[in-house]
Write a protein that holds these residues in place. Structure first.
Motif, PDB file in Angstrom:
ATOM      1  N   ASN A  33       0.862  -1.182   0.000  1.00 32.76           N
ATOM      2  CA  ASN A  33       0.000   0.000   0.000  1.00 32.76           C
ATOM      3  C   ASN A  33       0.894   1.226   0.000  1.00 32.76           C
ATOM      4  N   ILE A  34       0.529   2.227  -0.793  1.00 36.29           N
ATOM      5  CA  ILE A  34       1.206   3.527  -0.722  1.00 36.29           C
ATOM      6  C   ILE A  34       0.145   4.609  -0.566  1.00 36.29           C
ATOM      7  N   ALA A  35       0.549   5.720   0.003  1.00 33.60           N
ATOM      8  CA  ALA A  35      -0.329   6.874   0.170  1.00 33.60           C
ATOM      9  C   ALA A  35       0.549   8.116   0.226  1.00 33.60           C
ATOM     10  N   ALA A  36      -0.061   9.250  -0.032  1.00 37.80           N
ATOM     11  CA  ALA A  36       0.686  10.515   0.020  1.00 37.80           C
ATOM     12  C   ALA A  36      -0.229  11.628   0.498  1.00 37.80           C
ATOM     13  N   GLY A  37       0.363  12.533   1.264  1.00 40.56           N
ATOM     14  CA  GLY A  37      -0.359  13.713   1.707  1.00 40.56           C
ATOM     15  C   GLY A  37      -1.047  13.589   3.052  1.00 40.56           C
ATOM     16  N   TYR A  38      -1.028  12.415   3.656  1.00 40.68           N
ATOM     17  CA  TYR A  38      -1.657  12.229   4.966  1.00 40.68           C
ATOM     18  C   TYR A  38      -0.671  12.616   6.058  1.00 40.68           C
ATOM     19  N   GLY A  39      -1.143  13.346   7.069  1.00 44.79           N
ATOM     20  CA  GLY A  39      -0.273  13.889   8.082  1.00 44.79           C
ATOM     21  C   GLY A  39       0.006  12.997   9.274  1.00 44.79           C
ATOM     22  N   GLY A  40      -0.587  11.816   9.352  1.00 44.37           N
ATOM     23  CA  GLY A  40      -0.343  10.953  10.496  1.00 44.37           C
ATOM     24  C   GLY A  40      -0.898   9.565  10.264  1.00 44.37           C
ATOM     25  N   ILE A  41      -0.581   8.662  11.178  1.00 42.69           N
ATOM     26  CA  ILE A  41      -0.982   7.263  11.040  1.00 42.69           C
ATOM     27  C   ILE A  41      -2.502   7.122  11.026  1.00 42.69           C
ATOM     28  N   ASP A  42      -3.219   7.805  11.912  1.00 43.66           N
ATOM     29  CA  ASP A  42      -4.678   7.680  11.939  1.00 43.66           C
ATOM     30  C   ASP A  42      -5.290   8.111  10.612  1.00 43.66           C
ATOM     31  N   ALA A  43      -4.800   9.196  10.051  1.00 44.68           N
ATOM     32  CA  ALA A  43      -5.346   9.701   8.791  1.00 44.68           C
ATOM     33  C   ALA A  43      -5.056   8.753   7.636  1.00 44.68           C
ATOM     34  N   VAL A  44      -3.825   8.268   7.538  1.00 45.46           N
ATOM     35  CA  VAL A  44      -3.496   7.387   6.418  1.00 45.46           C
ATOM     36  C   VAL A  44      -4.219   6.052   6.557  1.00 45.46           C
ATOM     37  N   MET A  45      -4.347   5.542   7.759  1.00 46.73           N
ATOM     38  CA  MET A  45      -5.085   4.285   7.944  1.00 46.73           C
ATOM     39  C   MET A  45      -6.552   4.471   7.576  1.00 46.73           C
ATOM     40  N   SER A  46      -7.150   5.586   7.942  1.00 48.27           N
ATOM     41  CA  SER A  46      -8.542   5.850   7.554  1.00 48.27           C
ATOM     42  C   SER A  46      -8.684   5.868   6.041  1.00 48.27           C
ATOM     43  N   GLY A  47      -7.738   6.502   5.364  1.00 50.66           N
ATOM     44  CA  GLY A  47      -7.763   6.534   3.911  1.00 50.66           C
ATOM     45  C   GLY A  47      -7.629   5.150   3.304  1.00 50.66           C
ATOM     46  N   TRP A  48      -6.706   4.359   3.801  1.00 49.65           N
ATOM     47  CA  TRP A  48      -6.516   3.010   3.277  1.00 49.65           C
ATOM     48  C   TRP A  48      -7.733   2.143   3.549  1.00 49.65           C
ATOM     49  N   LEU A  49      -8.316   2.238   4.739  1.00 48.27           N
ATOM     50  CA  LEU A  49      -9.475   1.400   5.060  1.00 48.27           C
ATOM     51  C   LEU A  49     -10.714   1.807   4.279  1.00 48.27           C
ATOM     52  N   ALA A  50     -10.765   3.039   3.794  1.00 47.58           N
ATOM     53  CA  ALA A  50     -11.890   3.500   2.978  1.00 47.58           C
ATOM     54  C   ALA A  50     -11.734   3.110   1.508  1.00 47.58           C
ATOM     55  N   SER A  51     -10.578   2.584   1.131  1.00 53.65           N
ATOM     56  CA  SER A  51     -10.290   2.165  -0.238  1.00 53.65           C
ATOM     57  C   SER A  51     -10.336   0.633  -0.301  1.00 53.65           C
ATOM     58  N   ALA A  52     -11.188   0.097  -1.163  1.00 59.40           N
ATOM     59  CA  ALA A  52     -11.391  -1.356  -1.199  1.00 59.40           C
ATOM     60  C   ALA A  52     -10.086  -2.135  -1.375  1.00 59.40           C
ATOM     61  N   GLY A  53      -9.244  -1.740  -2.316  1.00 60.17           N
ATOM     62  CA  GLY A  53      -8.016  -2.483  -2.573  1.00 60.17           C
ATOM     63  C   GLY A  53      -7.006  -2.393  -1.451  1.00 60.17           C
ATOM     64  N   HIS A  54      -6.841  -1.192  -0.898  1.00 58.69           N
ATOM     65  CA  HIS A  54      -5.900  -1.015   0.209  1.00 58.69           C
ATOM     66  C   HIS A  54      -6.393  -1.755   1.455  1.00 58.69           C
ATOM     67  N   CYS A  55      -7.692  -1.651   1.707  1.00 63.29           N
ATOM     68  CA  CYS A  55      -8.304  -2.345   2.842  1.00 63.29           C
ATOM     69  C   CYS A  55      -8.112  -3.857   2.703  1.00 63.29           C
ATOM     70  N   ALA A  56      -8.310  -4.375   1.481  1.00 55.95           N
ATOM     71  CA  ALA A  56      -8.140  -5.809   1.251  1.00 55.95           C
ATOM     72  C   ALA A  56      -6.712  -6.254   1.571  1.00 55.95           C
ATOM     73  N   ASN A  57      -5.720  -5.429   1.255  1.00 53.98           N
ATOM     74  CA  ASN A  57      -4.347  -5.764   1.635  1.00 53.98           C
ATOM     75  C   ASN A  57      -4.205  -5.842   3.146  1.00 53.98           C
TER      76      ASN A  57
END
Length: 133
Positions: free
Chosen positions: A76-100
């Motif tokens: 999983n990659i992400a950009a622009g998120y300022g912290g772990i809680d924010a990036v995890m929320s983004g990943w969990l809201a994305s079907a493919g990232h969440c599936a990983n």
């Protein structure tokens, strides 16, 4: 990051339309972390956002170069998120990232964030998931 991923894995959830039961926690792996840190730093310093490095390397090539022999691998990659809680929320809201995150085949995790204020997104995150061979 490991605590946040394991907390997510401990709760059954939908990733898009697909249901995932709770799964076992992951262990931290230094080789996966090394590969993740290298990719995050490369993206931040060279101002790009892609699973493929500018030199053409894939996640599999980066992880292998770090010495990790795997039977299963995901990233999983992400950009622009300022912290772990924010990036995890983004990943969990994305079907493919969440599936990983919820994939029961994975046993280990390495993750990193690299920052560069002069880059487009500032913070660049990488999670590398694996199961050893």
């Amino acid at each position: 990051m490991l605590d946040a991923v394991n907390a997510a894995r401990a709760t059954a959830r939908y990733c898009g339309a697909d249901y995932y039961p709770a799964v076992a926690p992951l262990a931290w792996n230094a080789q996966l972390a090394q590969a993740a840190a290298g990719h995050s730093r490369d993206m931040a310093d060279n101002n790009y956002f892609s699973h493929t490095s500018l030199d053409g390397r894939t996640a599999a090539q980066r992880v292998t170069a770090a010495g990790y022999a795997y039977s299963y691998l995901g990233e999983n990659i992400a950009a622009g998120y300022g912290g772990i809680d924010a990036v995890m929320s983004g990943w969990l809201a994305s079907a493919g990232h969440c599936a990983n995150i919820m994939n029961s085949h994975y046993q280990e995790l390495g993750a990193a964030c690299a920052s560069n204020a002069s880059s487009t997104y500032g913070d660049y995150w990488t999670q590398d998931f694996g199961a050893p061979r």
